[in-house]
Structure formats: structure tokens, C-alpha cells
Design a protein around this motif. Structure first.
Motif, PDB file in Angstrom:
ATOM      1  N   MET A   1       0.844  -1.184   0.000  1.00 28.46           N
ATOM      2  CA  MET A   1       0.000   0.000   0.000  1.00 28.46           C
ATOM      3  C   MET A   1       0.878   1.232   0.000  1.00 28.46           C
ATOM      4  O   MET A   1       1.845   1.301   0.736  1.00 28.46           O
ATOM      5  N   ASP A   2       0.511   2.169  -0.782  1.00 28.06           N
ATOM      6  CA  ASP A   2       1.299   3.390  -0.759  1.00 28.06           C
ATOM      7  C   ASP A   2       0.694   4.391   0.213  1.00 28.06           C
ATOM      8  O   ASP A   2      -0.399   4.217   0.739  1.00 28.06           O
ATOM      9  N   ILE A   3       1.378   5.451   0.482  1.00 27.11           N
ATOM     10  CA  ILE A   3       1.002   6.443   1.494  1.00 27.11           C
ATOM     11  C   ILE A   3      -0.283   7.168   1.124  1.00 27.11           C
ATOM     12  O   ILE A   3      -1.117   7.435   1.983  1.00 27.11           O
ATOM     13  N   ARG A   4      -0.489   7.460  -0.141  1.00 25.54           N
ATOM     14  CA  ARG A   4      -1.706   8.181  -0.553  1.00 25.54           C
ATOM     15  C   ARG A   4      -2.959   7.364  -0.236  1.00 25.54           C
ATOM     16  O   ARG A   4      -3.972   7.900   0.189  1.00 25.54           O
ATOM     17  N   ASN A   5      -2.910   6.087  -0.457  1.00 26.58           N
ATOM     18  CA  ASN A   5      -4.058   5.231  -0.197  1.00 26.58           C
ATOM     19  C   ASN A   5      -4.382   5.204   1.299  1.00 26.58           C
ATOM     20  O   ASN A   5      -5.535   5.239   1.697  1.00 26.58           O
ATOM     21  N   ARG A   6      -3.371   5.144   2.163  1.00 24.10           N
ATOM     22  CA  ARG A   6      -3.585   5.157   3.616  1.00 24.10           C
ATOM     23  C   ARG A   6      -4.199   6.473   4.070  1.00 24.10           C
ATOM     24  O   ARG A   6      -5.079   6.495   4.920  1.00 24.10           O
ATOM     25  N   GLN A   7      -3.712   7.575   3.535  1.00 18.25           N
ATOM     26  CA  GLN A   7      -4.257   8.882   3.919  1.00 18.25           C
ATOM     27  C   GLN A   7      -5.706   9.009   3.478  1.00 18.25           C
ATOM     28  O   GLN A   7      -6.530   9.576   4.179  1.00 18.25           O
ATOM     29  N   SER A   8      -6.043   8.449   2.329  1.00 14.39           N
ATOM     30  CA  SER A   8      -7.416   8.471   1.837  1.00 14.39           C
ATOM     31  C   SER A   8      -8.320   7.659   2.756  1.00 14.39           C
ATOM     32  O   SER A   8      -9.430   8.066   3.077  1.00 14.39           O
ATOM     33  N   GLU A   9      -7.855   6.502   3.192  1.00 15.26           N
ATOM     34  CA  GLU A   9      -8.633   5.669   4.103  1.00 15.26           C
ATOM     35  C   GLU A   9      -8.816   6.362   5.453  1.00 15.26           C
ATOM     36  O   GLU A   9      -9.871   6.296   6.050  1.00 15.26           O
ATOM     37  N   ARG A  10      -7.763   7.009   5.933  1.00 13.51           N
ATOM     38  CA  ARG A  10      -7.846   7.720   7.202  1.00 13.51           C
ATOM     39  C   ARG A  10      -8.842   8.872   7.104  1.00 13.51           C
ATOM     40  O   ARG A  10      -9.650   9.087   7.993  1.00 13.51           O
ATOM     41  N   GLY A  11      -8.831   9.589   6.010  1.00 16.31           N
ATOM     42  CA  GLY A  11      -9.776  10.692   5.799  1.00 16.31           C
ATOM     43  C   GLY A  11     -11.204  10.185   5.712  1.00 16.31           C
ATOM     44  O   GLY A  11     -12.132  10.799   6.224  1.00 16.31           O
ATOM     45  N   SER A  12     -11.396   9.016   5.088  1.00 17.26           N
ATOM     46  CA  SER A  12     -12.715   8.419   4.996  1.00 17.26           C
ATOM     47  C   SER A  12     -13.231   8.028   6.378  1.00 17.26           C
ATOM     48  O   SER A  12     -14.411   8.217   6.696  1.00 17.26           O
ATOM     49  N   ALA A  13     -12.382   7.490   7.213  1.00 15.61           N
ATOM     50  CA  ALA A  13     -12.774   7.094   8.570  1.00 15.61           C
ATOM     51  C   ALA A  13     -13.133   8.332   9.393  1.00 15.61           C
ATOM     52  O   ALA A  13     -14.092   8.309  10.177  1.00 15.61           O
TER      53      ALA A  13
ATOM     54  N   LEU B   1     -14.338  11.134   8.248  1.00 15.64           N
ATOM     55  CA  LEU B   1     -15.615  11.621   7.740  1.00 15.64           C
ATOM     56  C   LEU B   1     -16.766  10.785   8.299  1.00 15.64           C
ATOM     57  O   LEU B   1     -17.794  11.321   8.733  1.00 15.64           O
ATOM     58  N   LYS B   2     -16.605   9.460   8.333  1.00 18.07           N
ATOM     59  CA  LYS B   2     -17.634   8.584   8.898  1.00 18.07           C
ATOM     60  C   LYS B   2     -17.854   8.878  10.377  1.00 18.07           C
ATOM     61  O   LYS B   2     -18.989   8.892  10.852  1.00 18.07           O
ATOM     62  N   LEU B   3     -16.778   9.124  11.105  1.00 19.88           N
ATOM     63  CA  LEU B   3     -16.890   9.466  12.522  1.00 19.88           C
ATOM     64  C   LEU B   3     -17.633  10.784  12.697  1.00 19.88           C
ATOM     65  O   LEU B   3     -18.503  10.903  13.560  1.00 19.88           O
ATOM     66  N   LEU B   4     -17.331  11.757  11.878  1.00 24.86           N
ATOM     67  CA  LEU B   4     -18.000  13.056  11.960  1.00 24.86           C
ATOM     68  C   LEU B   4     -19.498  12.920  11.672  1.00 24.86           C
ATOM     69  O   LEU B   4     -20.328  13.475  12.400  1.00 24.86           O
TER      70      LEU B   4
END
Length: 126
Positions: free
Chosen positions: A1-13, A15-18
Motif C-alpha cells: 500500500m502506498d502512502i496516498r491510499n492510507r491517507q485516503s482511508e484515514r480521511g474516509s474514517a 468523515l464517517k466518525l464526523l
């Protein structure tokens, strides 16, 4: 996994929490507005039953129940325009109370409708 994909997943999580927190806050606020109205209505139903039973046991006229409920209405936050209709039917005292109370949510007004009839207990009238 590259870093961009991890940051995208973290941002998605995040947003779901918000979104989850916002939904919980809306439900909590709705409960904060609705529960006191519903609880007061529940207590008023109990008072109605108590008053019709007292009237039947002590031989008070049906209008006595109406007077007692009108006197107690502000304590239970019952609107002044509530319909309180006492009656004597089949030797039992009864009272019907109807009212509508608006509960204002942001962008929406819910009409809480109270319509309850309390009858005196039969063994008190025999």
C-alpha cells in the motif's frame, strides 16, 4: 500500500466518525426536546386517574375533577387551551383531556397530540 491510499482511508474514517457524531447529536437533541413533553403527559395521565378515582370514592361531582385538573395543568406544562371534559357514565366518573403541543426542532415542528380518557375504577362506584 502506498502512502496516498492510507491517507485516503484515514480521511474516509474521519468523515464517517464526523457523520456518526452529527447523527448522535441530532438524536440526542430530539430526545432532549421530546422526552420532557412525553414524561409530563405520562404524569398527567396518572393524575387524571387519581382524580377520577378520588371523585368516585368521595362522591364529588364530575366537575370537581375538571377543576382539579385545570388547577394542576401549569405544573405539568399543559396548554391553557386544553379541552378537559368531565362526565358521569354508567355510575363512573370519567374525564377526557385533549391538547396539541408543538415541539420545535430545527427546521421542523412536531405536533405532540395528547388524547386520553380516564375512567374511575368500577369497585369504587358499586
Amino acid at each position: 500500500m502506498d502512502i496516498r491510499n492510507r491517507q485516503s482511508e484515514r480521511g474516509s474514517a474521519q468523515l464517517k466518525l464526523l457523520v456518526f457524531i452529527i447523527v448522535i447529536a441530532i438524536v440526542a437533541y430530539a430526545g432532549y426536546l421530546y422526552i420532557p413533553v412525553s414524561y409530563n403527559a405520562y404524569l398527567f395521565k396518572d393524575l387524571m386517574q387519581q382524580k377520577v378515582n378520588t371523585a368516585a370514592a368521595l362522591g364529588h361531582p364530575a366537575n370537581w375533577v375538571q377543576e382539579q385538573l385545570v388547577r394542576s395543568a401549569p405544573e405539568y406544562e399543559i396548554p391553557q387551551d386544553a379541552e378537559i371534559v368531565p362526565a358521569l357514565k354508567d355510575g363512573r366518573v370519567e374525564v377526557q383531556v385533549r391538547y396539541t403541543k408543538p415541539i420545535e426542532f430545527p427546521g421542523y415542528v412536531y405536533e405532540y397530540v395528547f388524547d386520553h380518557t380516564a375512567h374511575s375504577t368500577e369497585f369504587l362506584t358499586k
